[in-house]
Structure formats: structure tokens, C-alpha cells
Design a protein around this motif. Sequence first.
Motif, mmCIF file in Angstrom:
data_model
loop_
_atom_site.group_PDB
_atom_site.id
_atom_site.type_symbol
_atom_site.label_atom_id
_atom_site.label_comp_id
_atom_site.label_asym_id
_atom_site.label_seq_id
_atom_site.Cartn_x
_atom_site.Cartn_y
_atom_site.Cartn_z
ATOM 1 N N ASN A 1 0.827 -1.215 0.000
ATOM 2 C CA ASN A 1 0.000 0.000 0.000
ATOM 3 C C ASN A 1 0.858 1.261 0.000
ATOM 4 N N THR A 2 1.944 1.207 -0.731
ATOM 5 C CA THR A 2 2.827 2.372 -0.794
ATOM 6 C C THR A 2 2.628 3.098 -2.123
ATOM 7 N N THR A 3 3.364 2.680 -3.153
ATOM 8 C CA THR A 3 3.138 3.337 -4.445
ATOM 9 C C THR A 3 2.007 2.666 -5.225
ATOM 10 N N ASN A 4 1.608 1.461 -4.838
ATOM 11 C CA ASN A 4 0.393 0.822 -5.373
ATOM 12 C C ASN A 4 -0.643 0.734 -4.268
ATOM 13 N N LEU A 5 -1.905 0.875 -4.641
ATOM 14 C CA LEU A 5 -2.981 0.599 -3.691
ATOM 15 C C LEU A 5 -3.064 -0.917 -3.503
ATOM 16 N N LEU A 6 -3.454 -1.349 -2.333
ATOM 17 C CA LEU A 6 -3.465 -2.779 -1.972
ATOM 18 C C LEU A 6 -3.940 -3.699 -3.111
ATOM 19 N N GLY A 7 -3.226 -4.770 -3.324
ATOM 20 C CA GLY A 7 -3.644 -5.774 -4.314
ATOM 21 C C GLY A 7 -3.274 -5.420 -5.740
ATOM 22 N N GLY A 8 -2.254 -4.583 -5.923
ATOM 23 C CA GLY A 8 -1.837 -4.213 -7.278
ATOM 24 C C GLY A 8 -2.788 -3.226 -7.929
ATOM 25 N N HIS A 9 -3.520 -2.456 -7.104
ATOM 26 C CA HIS A 9 -4.427 -1.436 -7.629
ATOM 27 C C HIS A 9 -3.725 -0.084 -7.671
ATOM 28 N N ALA A 10 -4.456 0.920 -8.209
ATOM 29 C CA ALA A 10 -3.868 2.254 -8.352
ATOM 30 C C ALA A 10 -4.643 3.258 -7.503
ATOM 31 N N PHE A 11 -3.921 4.064 -6.734
ATOM 32 C CA PHE A 11 -4.581 5.095 -5.921
ATOM 33 C C PHE A 11 -5.357 6.079 -6.811
ATOM 34 N N GLU A 12 -4.849 6.316 -8.006
ATOM 35 C CA GLU A 12 -5.457 7.319 -8.876
ATOM 36 C C GLU A 12 -6.766 6.830 -9.493
ATOM 37 N N ASN A 13 -7.054 5.530 -9.411
ATOM 38 C CA ASN A 13 -8.217 4.945 -10.088
ATOM 39 C C ASN A 13 -9.415 4.896 -9.130
ATOM 40 N N PRO A 14 -10.492 5.674 -9.417
ATOM 41 C CA PRO A 14 -11.629 5.725 -8.479
ATOM 42 C C PRO A 14 -12.329 4.381 -8.311
ATOM 43 N N VAL A 15 -12.350 3.571 -9.375
ATOM 44 C CA VAL A 15 -12.979 2.246 -9.269
ATOM 45 C C VAL A 15 -12.182 1.374 -8.297
ATOM 46 N N HIS A 16 -10.874 1.464 -8.383
ATOM 47 C CA HIS A 16 -10.017 0.691 -7.477
ATOM 48 C C HIS A 16 -10.208 1.160 -6.030
ATOM 49 N N ARG A 17 -10.292 2.461 -5.846
ATOM 50 C CA ARG A 17 -10.463 2.977 -4.472
ATOM 51 C C ARG A 17 -11.789 2.497 -3.882
ATOM 52 N N GLU A 18 -12.808 2.530 -4.709
ATOM 53 C CA GLU A 18 -14.135 2.105 -4.227
ATOM 54 C C GLU A 18 -14.107 0.625 -3.852
ATOM 55 N N LYS A 19 -13.441 -0.179 -4.671
ATOM 56 C CA LYS A 19 -13.362 -1.625 -4.407
ATOM 57 C C LYS A 19 -12.646 -1.887 -3.072
ATOM 58 N N VAL A 20 -11.526 -1.224 -2.882
ATOM 59 C CA VAL A 20 -10.757 -1.446 -1.655
ATOM 60 C C VAL A 20 -11.552 -0.976 -0.435
ATOM 61 N N ALA A 21 -12.204 0.179 -0.558
ATOM 62 C CA ALA A 21 -13.005 0.702 0.565
ATOM 63 C C ALA A 21 -14.132 -0.271 0.913
ATOM 64 N N ARG A 22 -14.763 -0.828 -0.113
ATOM 65 C CA ARG A 22 -15.894 -1.751 0.116
ATOM 66 C C ARG A 22 -15.415 -3.020 0.813
ATOM 67 N N ILE A 23 -14.335 -3.596 0.332
ATOM 68 C CA ILE A 23 -13.867 -4.867 0.912
ATOM 69 C C ILE A 23 -13.355 -4.663 2.341
ATOM 70 N N LEU A 24 -12.659 -3.560 2.562
ATOM 71 C CA LEU A 24 -12.106 -3.318 3.900
ATOM 72 C C LEU A 24 -13.107 -2.638 4.834
ATOM 73 N N GLU A 25 -14.262 -2.244 4.264
ATOM 74 C CA GLU A 25 -15.307 -1.570 5.051
ATOM 75 C C GLU A 25 -14.744 -0.334 5.738
ATOM 76 N N ILE A 26 -14.107 0.499 4.932
ATOM 77 C CA ILE A 26 -13.592 1.773 5.455
ATOM 78 C C ILE A 26 -14.179 2.901 4.601
ATOM 79 N N PRO A 27 -14.282 4.105 5.164
ATOM 80 C CA PRO A 27 -14.819 5.220 4.368
ATOM 81 C C PRO A 27 -13.942 5.475 3.140
ATOM 82 N N LEU A 28 -14.610 5.691 2.010
ATOM 83 C CA LEU A 28 -13.881 5.899 0.749
ATOM 84 C C LEU A 28 -12.894 7.057 0.858
#
Length: 737
Positions: A386-413
Motif C-alpha cells: 500500500n505504498t506506491t500501489n494501492l493494496l492488491g496491485g491497484h492504483a490510488f489514482e483509479n476511483p474504481v479501485h479505491r471504491e473496491k478497496v473501501a468496500r472490501i475493507l469496510e472503510i470510508p472511501l
Amino acid sequence: MTTRFDTRPEKATPLRAWNGPLTQELVQRPSEFGLGNLPSKVQPDATTNSVCGFCATGCSLKVHLRDKQAVNLSAQMGYPVNLGMACPKGWESLEPLKARDRATSPLVRDRSGRLVQTSWDNALKQFVSGFKQIAEASGAQALAWLGTGQIPSEELAFLGALGKFGMGMIHGDGNTRQCMATAVAAYKESFGFDAPPYTYADFEESDVLVFVGSNLCITHPIMWQRVMRNRRKPEILVVDPRRTETAMMATKHLALRPKSDLVLFYGLARLLIESGWLDTDFIEQHVCGFEELKHFLLDGPYDAYRVSQETGIDEHVLLEMAALIGSGKRVSLWWTMGVNQSYEGTRVAQSLINLALLTGNIGKPGTGANSITGQCNAMGSRLFSNTTNLLGGHAFENPVHREKVARILEIPLERIPDQSSYAYDQIMEAIERGEIKGLWVVATNTAHSWINQRRFRKLRDKLELLVVQDMYHSTETAQMADIVLPAAGWGEKDGTFINSERRIGCIRKVSRAPGQALADFHIFQLVSHYWGCGEMFEKWSSPEAVFKLLKQLTAGQPCDITAIENYNMIEAHGGIQWPLRQSSGFAAERRLFEDGRFYHANGKARFIFEAPRELPEPTDPAYPLTLLTGRGTSSQWHTQTRTSKSAVLRKLSPQNLYVEINPADAEVYGIAAGSQVEVRSRRGKLVAKAYLSGTVSRGQVFMPMHYAEVNELTLDTVDPYSRQPSYKACAVAITST
Ligand code: SF4
């Protein structure tokens, strides 16, 4: 192809006794060297298996237990990685746990400047209040962490999620920036995802193996054993300025000039095109950019004559090498730090990928453009830190990726930043500018391993708070800290590592951590509570619970592991390579791209190329020699934080700093074998013992990276795409003291 190079070993130059040949003997007959002998009075009553915690080979060790405490270990038979073998570091894995300088209680620096023992409660209160004060005064961007490839994925993910989602930090990176960032950048751009394509079986199934900047015999001895098991009488080409142990074992050593590798591989690609040694069907169906690459190579200065002039490799050798690669049925190209740690390493790695793509050597047994990973969990760090990549090989800049990670981890987007972190070197520069004021260093030894140490050491004064979390209070970095948090090490906790061939393996707790030391996992839990974000991590109750979250995060990704049920399944299968999707079949050894589909949206790989750049610091009359750095012996690991704790490993490696010098250069500079010499660069100087050896060419010197002084000399320049430091070539001068 019938051409074979002369395979007879050349007359031995005076090698260090502890190097290559000894490593092979150690691996094959460890008990003769005092490795793996069970103490006669302590008979085990149980065993458990655990993946080794040093390098990314990922050997499995059978740990023998008495009263649930490890008493010894042996290499696990039948594990698909090491097949019952281990190198000296693996055999001695339990020794670093017993060291006297283990950090056994939290430490804080008192008013007199001494580190003194304190309680966990006080240390964590000081840590949290210090970081919060900095954040309130200067914003969360004034905080950063530096992690590691040495702790399990579950802990890396916890650190990354806590740092960014819980504590609101934007900047965090890890020591994998120093070893694997270049391979990551190269694969992402060429394949569409950071995806080393191979399996270790490919070592045994190649007809032609090309090793570039890799001294596999020493750095990854068990992988080298896999090469030795190859029954196909392979050609083994080693491209390296030094005549390393691996070069001595090769069928051909190409001793190119330092950092002329990109020109060499462009020259070989051009020869392949000119000679028609191409897999045109593969290129048409599976790769973009061939015409552009062809024009770049044919219009550029990459003809055999000019490449020969620049690299120092004879033209006929270039032709032989091109012929081997072009006409070999199963060609594999392997690289490690000689490529990755370069100011243009990403393009060099991609020039190797280009050779594999041009010849269709990918997705088939014995093929691939294969980066060999360094640390035991560098691959886990690449996917889950979760440093230069968002968890699981995702991208911080990608809103779809952020939404997916927030949903799975149950944290505010909104807790997920929409920007990536500074890289390691940028964090250092931000400290220098006064922008970052609080730094949390976890399981890495920056004050030894980072490039141009003198510059780094000045940064300490710029930090308002330095927190170091480590097994030992004695590391160079811990000694600089304001707060030291004592951590458990490998063998004292559970989790998973991902090895060089993408194989996930389990590590197991086989020993109690000393004193008040805690698993990093539990330290992160405590920090989350003291910070006030503990609720966010309620589900992060154990490493295996976190593993289940991580596998959900990989759903639909190239690294999808949703079909792995739990740790027991991983252990039952001898480790499991990613991906393992619900729909995939299972095989113990799997390589990527067998269907010719890559991860870019159009399913194709890309040829990536760019004109070579000037060496950042060429030699000149004041600094006439090129300094090469690298691994010294198979008994030493990086900054020796752990390997120095084993009496056996200490015996197997030189204890004092030395520099390898070509005898002809030694004569020019009046240096006698074994004498003390001063080595200096524009940044610093040191004194080392002269070791005269023909293994380094004239005009070059070699120093192993395991000694803290070496990075006083190195140049702080990075590859612009991977931001990986260029440790391998700077200009130095040498004089007799
Ligand atoms: Fe451990 Fe690497 Fe040695 Fe295997 S080769 S025993 S993983 S250090």
C-alpha cells in the motif's frame, strides 16, 4: 544450433576461499560445515514447516520443535522450490533470534541523549503524540514510513493500511525500492502488470540461459542448484563486468564494460532482426510496437561494430550470442541487481523483455524474461504494501479501485488517498527540504543501506521524530532513533511470503520473541488503538484473517488468489503460485502468458525502448576507477543485521571491509596484496584491505555491500521510471595508505 563456447574452466584466479565453490559444497554437504546438526541432548518432539526469511528463493525449512520451541531445522524434502536443499543462511536461520542485541523492551531517548528502557504504553504515547503534533502543525504529508520486503504480506498490508487509511499518511515506501522497483516498472509498462512470468522449473527446462548482472551462485545458491539439475546441456551465458562465480561456471562470460548493457541488448535485438531470428507470428499476434522498435534499432548506432566498440565485446561473440538467442528453442533471460540498480535499469530490463518477445520466448517451458527477486517477501511488498500501489496491485489514482478497496475493507472511501506516495528517494529529499518531519522505519536499516550515507546522516537532524521498529536495538538506524519499538523476527510469528516465482508460502511461529518484543502485526494493532483508529482494523484480528481480506482484494486482478482457502491449503500444496482463481486449474509449477494474453487492455505486450543515457558519473583523471558493488558471499545478507549473529556464518565470510582490485591496476597504484588502501569518491572515503584478483577487470574495483562504509562512496542517482538507486557504477580513486 550447434555452436558451443569453450566450457572448460579457466585457470583459477586467487578466489576468496569462502566464495563460489565453497557455497556449492555447503549446499550439498551442510553437516560437514556444522550446519543443521541437532544438539544431541535436545531431541525434537514435533516439526513444522516454514519458508526461509532471507532471500526470495523461498526455500521451505522443516523446523524441529521441543515444547513448542525450535531446537533446530533442516531443509524440507519435496518442497517444489528447494527440493531438500538450503544455503548457509537458511541452515542458520534460528541463530539471529538468540542474539544478545535483540531489542527486548521499548526504548526512548532521554534528555541526555541516551536510549533508555520504557514501557510499551509510554513508547506508544510518545510515538502517537509526536506524530500527531507534526500532523497538526504541518499536515499529514509531513509524516512518512519506510517499510521492508522482510516481513509477511499480512504485516505489510497492515502497516500500509494503518499508515494511509488510519493515520492519514500519504507517503510510505520500502526497501524494495532498492532492489525490485526497476523490475516492477519494466513489467508494468511492457506486460501491463508487475508479473514475473516464470516458474523455477524453467531453470531446468531451458536450452539457453542468459544471466545478466546476476551472480546466482552466490546470491541465490538454491536457484543455481536448479540450473545444475538441467539435463538439456544448456548454454549458460553470463553478462557481467566481473568474472563472478557464476561467470566461472558459465559456458560463456561476456565481460562487458560497466553500464553498457542497454547498448548490448539493443545490438543483439538488431542482429536478431537483421538475421530474421524472429517469431513473427508471435509478434504479430501478441506484441505492439514492432515497427517502431525496428526503426529505432536499424536507424540508431546499434550495429555490431559500434556495439562492440562500446561494450568491449568482440563482434563475433555478439553474433554467437544473437545466434544462440535467435535460434535456441527454449531461451530464458534472467536478471537481478546488476540491471535493477542502475540509472537506466527500467529500459535495460525492458530491452531483455524485448529479446524474449522478439523470439517468442515467453509462456513456454524454459523461457521468459525473468527478474530474480531479492528479499524473501519483496513480491508481497509489491502487491500489498500500500505504498506506491494501492493494496492488491491497484492504483490510488483509479476511483474504481479505491471504491473496491473501501468496500472490501469496510472503510470510508475518503480515507483512501487519490495520489500515490513519494518514492524512497523523494521521501529523503522531502526530509532534506523540511517537508517530512516524522519518519517511522520498520524492519530496514536505512542508515547502512541507503545510497550516499553522508547525505542521509545529515537528514537525521532534520527529523523531529524518528521511530525505528526492529528486532535489534543495535542497527545503525535504531541507534539514531528517538523511539525504538522491539519487534519479533522471522520464526517468532505467522504469515505468508511470496517468492520470486510468485509462490505464496507460510511462515510459522516456532519460537517466543524475547522480553517484551512483539510481532510487527501486534505492534500495528497497538498503534491503531493508541492513534484512535482501532475500530477500522477490528477485522484485522490475526495474520490469517488479514490474508482472507488480501485474497478478496485480488479478485479480478492478474494476481487473483481468491481460490486459496487458507494457510492449510497453501502448506498442503507446497506453496501456491499466483494467480489461483476460482476458475483456474491447479498445478504445482505454473508460468504466466501460456495463452499469449498480456495484461494491457488489448491483451498485447509492448516493445519499450529509449536511447541510452550518459553514465551519471564517468571516470576521469581524479577518479579513474569504476566502483562496482554487490553481494560478497552466500553467508552474508544485506546489512548483516542478522547474518552477523551466527558464528558459523561469520566464519564463512570476511569480517573486515575489503576491495577487489585487478593486479595490473594494483601495480600501477603501488598496492600490495593485503595492504590497507584508501578508496574515495566525491562523497566520502574509507579504508579497506586490498584483495588482488583477476575477477575484476582493469579500471574497475569491487566492494561488497555488507559493510556500512561502502555507501559513503555510492552516488545518489536513480532510474527516472522506477526511482531505484544506481548502486553499481560510480567513479572512485584508490591509494595505498
Ligand atoms: Fe533461505 Fe534463500 Fe538460502 Fe533458500 S537460498 S535457504 S531462501 S537464504
